[in-house]
Design a protein around this motif. Sequence first.
Motif, PDB file in Angstrom:
ATOM      1  N   ARG A 141     -11.774  -1.655  -7.771  1.00 17.61           N
ATOM      2  CA  ARG A 141     -11.673  -2.606  -6.665  1.00 17.61           C
ATOM      3  C   ARG A 141     -12.934  -2.791  -5.822  1.00 17.61           C
ATOM      4  O   ARG A 141     -13.016  -3.730  -5.025  1.00 17.61           O
ATOM      5  CB  ARG A 141     -10.529  -2.180  -5.728  1.00 17.61           C
TER       6      ARG A 141
ATOM      7  N   LEU B 164       1.975  11.482 -10.118  1.00 20.45           N
ATOM      8  CA  LEU B 164       1.237  12.741 -10.176  1.00 20.45           C
ATOM      9  C   LEU B 164       2.195  13.922 -10.195  1.00 20.45           C
ATOM     10  O   LEU B 164       2.052  14.872 -10.974  1.00 20.45           O
ATOM     11  CB  LEU B 164       0.305  12.829  -8.959  1.00 20.45           C
TER      12      LEU B 164
ATOM     13  N   GLN C 266      -9.213   0.344  -1.083  1.00 19.38           N
ATOM     14  CA  GLN C 266      -8.438  -0.731  -0.467  1.00 19.38           C
ATOM     15  C   GLN C 266      -6.942  -0.455  -0.415  1.00 19.38           C
ATOM     16  O   GLN C 266      -6.132  -1.269  -0.844  1.00 19.38           O
ATOM     17  CB  GLN C 266      -8.711  -2.058  -1.194  1.00 19.38           C
ATOM     18  N   ASN C 267      -6.618   0.723   0.060  1.00 21.74           N
ATOM     19  CA  ASN C 267      -5.212   1.063   0.284  1.00 21.74           C
ATOM     20  C   ASN C 267      -5.144   1.877   1.576  1.00 21.74           C
ATOM     21  O   ASN C 267      -5.523   3.047   1.615  1.00 21.74           O
ATOM     22  CB  ASN C 267      -4.660   1.860  -0.902  1.00 21.74           C
ATOM     23  N   GLU C 268      -4.649   1.218   2.636  1.00 19.62           N
ATOM     24  CA  GLU C 268      -4.618   1.841   3.960  1.00 19.62           C
ATOM     25  C   GLU C 268      -3.846   3.145   3.981  1.00 19.62           C
ATOM     26  O   GLU C 268      -4.269   4.126   4.587  1.00 19.62           O
ATOM     27  CB  GLU C 268      -3.943   0.892   4.959  1.00 19.62           C
ATOM     28  N   VAL C 269      -2.692   3.135   3.334  1.00 19.90           N
ATOM     29  CA  VAL C 269      -1.821   4.306   3.397  1.00 19.90           C
ATOM     30  C   VAL C 269      -2.479   5.493   2.698  1.00 19.90           C
ATOM     31  O   VAL C 269      -2.491   6.608   3.233  1.00 19.90           O
ATOM     32  CB  VAL C 269      -0.454   3.999   2.771  1.00 19.90           C
ATOM     33  N   LEU C 270      -3.035   5.253   1.529  1.00 24.14           N
ATOM     34  CA  LEU C 270      -3.731   6.329   0.825  1.00 24.14           C
ATOM     35  C   LEU C 270      -4.875   6.862   1.680  1.00 24.14           C
ATOM     36  O   LEU C 270      -5.097   8.078   1.764  1.00 24.14           O
ATOM     37  CB  LEU C 270      -4.264   5.826  -0.518  1.00 24.14           C
TER      38      LEU C 270
ATOM     39  N   GLU D 275      -5.040   6.895   4.939  1.00 21.06           N
ATOM     40  CA  GLU D 275      -4.463   7.712   6.009  1.00 21.06           C
ATOM     41  C   GLU D 275      -4.120   9.106   5.518  1.00 21.06           C
ATOM     42  O   GLU D 275      -4.445  10.104   6.146  1.00 21.06           O
ATOM     43  CB  GLU D 275      -3.177   7.057   6.530  1.00 21.06           C
ATOM     44  N   VAL D 276      -3.453   9.170   4.378  1.00 19.39           N
ATOM     45  CA  VAL D 276      -3.044  10.460   3.824  1.00 19.39           C
ATOM     46  C   VAL D 276      -4.264  11.326   3.534  1.00 19.39           C
ATOM     47  O   VAL D 276      -4.292  12.520   3.854  1.00 19.39           O
ATOM     48  CB  VAL D 276      -2.218  10.263   2.540  1.00 19.39           C
TER      49      VAL D 276
ATOM     50  N   LEU E 214      -7.579   9.957  -7.580  1.00 21.48           N
ATOM     51  CA  LEU E 214      -6.864   8.686  -7.590  1.00 21.48           C
ATOM     52  C   LEU E 214      -7.646   7.626  -6.838  1.00 21.48           C
ATOM     53  O   LEU E 214      -7.793   6.478  -7.285  1.00 21.48           O
ATOM     54  CB  LEU E 214      -5.486   8.890  -6.951  1.00 21.48           C
TER      55      LEU E 214
ATOM     56  N   GLU F  17      -5.755  21.353  -4.495  1.00 22.49           N
ATOM     57  CA  GLU F  17      -5.296  20.657  -5.689  1.00 22.49           C
ATOM     58  C   GLU F  17      -4.837  19.248  -5.323  1.00 22.49           C
ATOM     59  O   GLU F  17      -5.226  18.264  -5.973  1.00 22.49           O
ATOM     60  CB  GLU F  17      -4.138  21.408  -6.359  1.00 22.49           C
ATOM     61  N   THR F  18      -4.033  19.150  -4.268  1.00 23.24           N
ATOM     62  CA  THR F  18      -3.542  17.846  -3.831  1.00 23.24           C
ATOM     63  C   THR F  18      -4.689  16.954  -3.392  1.00 23.24           C
ATOM     64  O   THR F  18      -4.783  15.784  -3.786  1.00 23.24           O
ATOM     65  CB  THR F  18      -2.538  18.015  -2.673  1.00 23.24           C
TER      66      THR F  18
ATOM     67  N   THR G  69       0.913   3.937  -3.053  1.00 23.60           N
ATOM     68  CA  THR G  69       0.575   5.346  -2.847  1.00 23.60           C
ATOM     69  C   THR G  69       1.732   6.240  -3.249  1.00 23.60           C
ATOM     70  O   THR G  69       1.564   7.236  -3.971  1.00 23.60           O
ATOM     71  CB  THR G  69       0.211   5.590  -1.372  1.00 23.60           C
TER      72      THR G  69
ATOM     73  N   ASP H 148       0.829  -1.203   0.000  1.00 24.90           N
ATOM     74  CA  ASP H 148       0.000   0.000   0.000  1.00 24.90           C
ATOM     75  C   ASP H 148       0.866   1.257   0.000  1.00 24.90           C
ATOM     76  O   ASP H 148       0.591   2.217  -0.723  1.00 24.90           O
ATOM     77  CB  ASP H 148      -0.919   0.019   1.230  1.00 24.90           C
TER      78      ASP H 148
ATOM     79  N   ARG I  77       8.928   7.637   5.467  1.00 24.69           N
ATOM     80  CA  ARG I  77       8.298   6.430   5.962  1.00 24.69           C
ATOM     81  C   ARG I  77       8.784   5.195   5.215  1.00 24.69           C
ATOM     82  O   ARG I  77       8.829   4.105   5.762  1.00 24.69           O
ATOM     83  CB  ARG I  77       6.798   6.579   5.750  1.00 24.69           C
TER      84      ARG I  77
ATOM     85  N   MET J 154      -9.166   4.090  -8.200  1.00 26.53           N
ATOM     86  CA  MET J 154      -8.844   2.798  -7.605  1.00 26.53           C
ATOM     87  C   MET J 154     -10.105   2.102  -7.134  1.00 26.53           C
ATOM     88  O   MET J 154     -10.258   0.874  -7.276  1.00 26.53           O
ATOM     89  CB  MET J 154      -7.851   2.991  -6.452  1.00 26.53           C
TER      90      MET J 154
ATOM     91  N   ASN K 200       3.851  22.608  -5.890  1.00 30.01           N
ATOM     92  CA  ASN K 200       2.723  22.436  -4.983  1.00 30.01           C
ATOM     93  C   ASN K 200       3.276  22.041  -3.612  1.00 30.01           C
ATOM     94  O   ASN K 200       3.697  20.908  -3.402  1.00 30.01           O
ATOM     95  CB  ASN K 200       1.757  21.371  -5.507  1.00 30.01           C
TER      96      ASN K 200
ATOM     97  N   GLU L 242      -6.603  15.728  -6.413  1.00 33.38           N
ATOM     98  CA  GLU L 242      -5.899  14.695  -7.172  1.00 33.38           C
ATOM     99  C   GLU L 242      -5.910  13.368  -6.429  1.00 33.38           C
ATOM    100  O   GLU L 242      -6.049  12.303  -7.028  1.00 33.38           O
ATOM    101  CB  GLU L 242      -4.460  15.125  -7.456  1.00 33.38           C
ATOM    102  N   LEU L 243      -5.755  13.441  -5.095  1.00 33.61           N
ATOM    103  CA  LEU L 243      -5.756  12.206  -4.316  1.00 33.61           C
ATOM    104  C   LEU L 243      -7.146  11.580  -4.265  1.00 33.61           C
ATOM    105  O   LEU L 243      -7.287  10.352  -4.341  1.00 33.61           O
ATOM    106  CB  LEU L 243      -5.239  12.471  -2.901  1.00 33.61           C
TER     107      LEU L 243
END
Lengths: 213, 213
Positions: free
Chosen positions: B98, A90, B137-141, B143-144, B90, B82-83, A83, A79, A151, B94, A138, B86-87
Motif C-alpha cells: 500500500r 494469526l 494504512q490501517n488506523e486500528v492496526l 493503534e494496537v 503484518l 512474539e505478538t 485487523t 480497518d 470493540r 500491508m 500466547n 507478528e503484528l
Amino acid sequence: MSSALRSADQVHAELSRQIIAGQLRPGDPLAETALAQRFSLSRTPVREALHRLASEGLVERGPRRAFLVRRMSHATLRDLFETLGELEALCAAMAAHRMTATDLARLQTILDEGDGPHADYAAANARFHAALRAGAQNEVLAEVLDELDRRSLPWRSAQFDARAARIDSSRDEHRAILEAVAARDGDRAAAVMRGHMATSLAVILDMLSDRGA
Amino acid sequence: MSSALRSADQVHAELSRQIIAGQLRPGDPLAETALAQRFSLSRTPVREALHRLASEGLVERGPRRAFLVRRMSHATLRDLFETLGELEALCAAMAAHRMTATDLARLQTILDEGDGPHADYAAANARFHAALRAGAQNEVLAEVLDELDRRSLPWRSAQFDARAARIDSSRDEHRAILEAVAARDGDRAAAVMRGHMATSLAVILDMLSDRGA
DNA sequence: GCCGCATCAATTGTATACATGTCGTTATCA
DNA sequence: TGATAACGACATGTATACAATTGATGCGGC
C-alpha cells in the motif's frame, strides 16, 4: 472493596453490556451526572467506568468533552475488521501448531454444541474463537484479540439475528477452520479464518446499508 | 480544561516517561497519596492516570490493590514480543502493498538520518516503525501496535545503550525491510521483520540474564 | 513453640462540593 | 439586518472528607 462488588466495575459491565446489545446506540450521550442518578451512585465510579470504556474504544468524546457511545465510519469499521481478521488468522495458524489433542477435542465439542437447532449460536461462536485463542498459547495476543472483540461486538451481535442464513455459512467456515487446525496446516487455517472474517464484515456492512446507516 | 493542560494527562505522560526510561523500575510502588504530594495535586487526577497506565499494561495491581510498576515473567515477555513481531510483520506486508512512492522516499530518508554517527538511533528506530505503520494504512492496526510498543518500551529502551553492536545489525535489518517493501514483496518484508523482532527479543533476554533479573 | 483471632494501620474506593471551560443564546451596535 | 461580544447554563475537571477492605502484627490460648 472486594473485586466483584466495586461499583465502578458494575457500571462498566452494565454499560458495556448495553452498548454491545444495542440498547445504547452509537452517538447516544453518556453524561456522568445522569448515569450517576440512574445507578444511584456518585459521579466518581461512573466517571471511572466511562474512562475505561473510552480507553477500550466503546465510548468516544464529543463536543464539550462529553461522553457518547462510539460512532464508527465505514473506513474505520473496515480497518477494525481487517485487523481483527488478520489477528484471528494469526491466532488460528499458531493454534494449528500448538493445540494439543485434548484442545482439539474441546474445539470439536464446541462446534457440535452449536449444531442444536435451538442453541445460542452467537455464544457458541464466541466460545469457538475463545478456544482458538487459548490454543494459540500466547497471553498477549489473547488480550489484544479480546479487546478488538469487545470493540467490534456492537456491530457483530446483530449479525445472526438479522441474517439467519449466516448461521449456516458461519458454521461451515468453522468446520473448515477446525479441519485445517487438526491437520496442523497453519497457512490454510489462517486463509480460511481470513475468509470467515471478511464474510462477516460483508454481512455487517450489508446490514448497515439496509438500515440506512 | 484545554486538553493539553489537564493534570491527569500530565501525570500520565510523566509516569509513562519515567517507567519507559527506567527511572521507575518493575515492582516499584505507586501510591496515590505519595504521587499526589509529589505532583502537588489531589488524588483524583493521579488516580485517573494510574488507572489508564494499568489499562495500558505499564502498571499492575499488587496486594491491597496497590499500584506498582508492572513486572513481567520471561514467558509473558516472550508472548509480548512474539505478538509485537507478528503484528509488525503484518504491518510490513500491508505496507509493501500500500505504500506510495512518496512514502517509500520518506522511509529511505529516515533510514539515512539514522546513519549519522551521533544520531539518536533509538529515535530513528521509532520513526522507522512509525512510518511503516502509517504506510499500512490501517488506523486500528496502528493503534494496537502503538499500545504494544509502549508496553514493550521499558524493556527495549536500554537495548541500544547497552549493546552498541546492536545498532549496526538493527540498521542492516531495517535496510533489508525497506528493500522488500520497495520491491512490493509482502512475504519477504514480513519474514525479515519477524527476524528483526526476534533478534531484538534475544538481545533483551540476554541483557536481563546478565543483570540477574 | 505454634496456631488462631482480634485489633490496627495503610491504602484504595466513594461521596460531595467547588472550579473551570465550552457552547448556545441573546442583546447590542454598526 | 447582520455580526459580534457578553452572559449564562451545563458539562467535565479537581479538591477534599469519609467509608470500607485488606494485609500485617501482636497477643493469648492450646
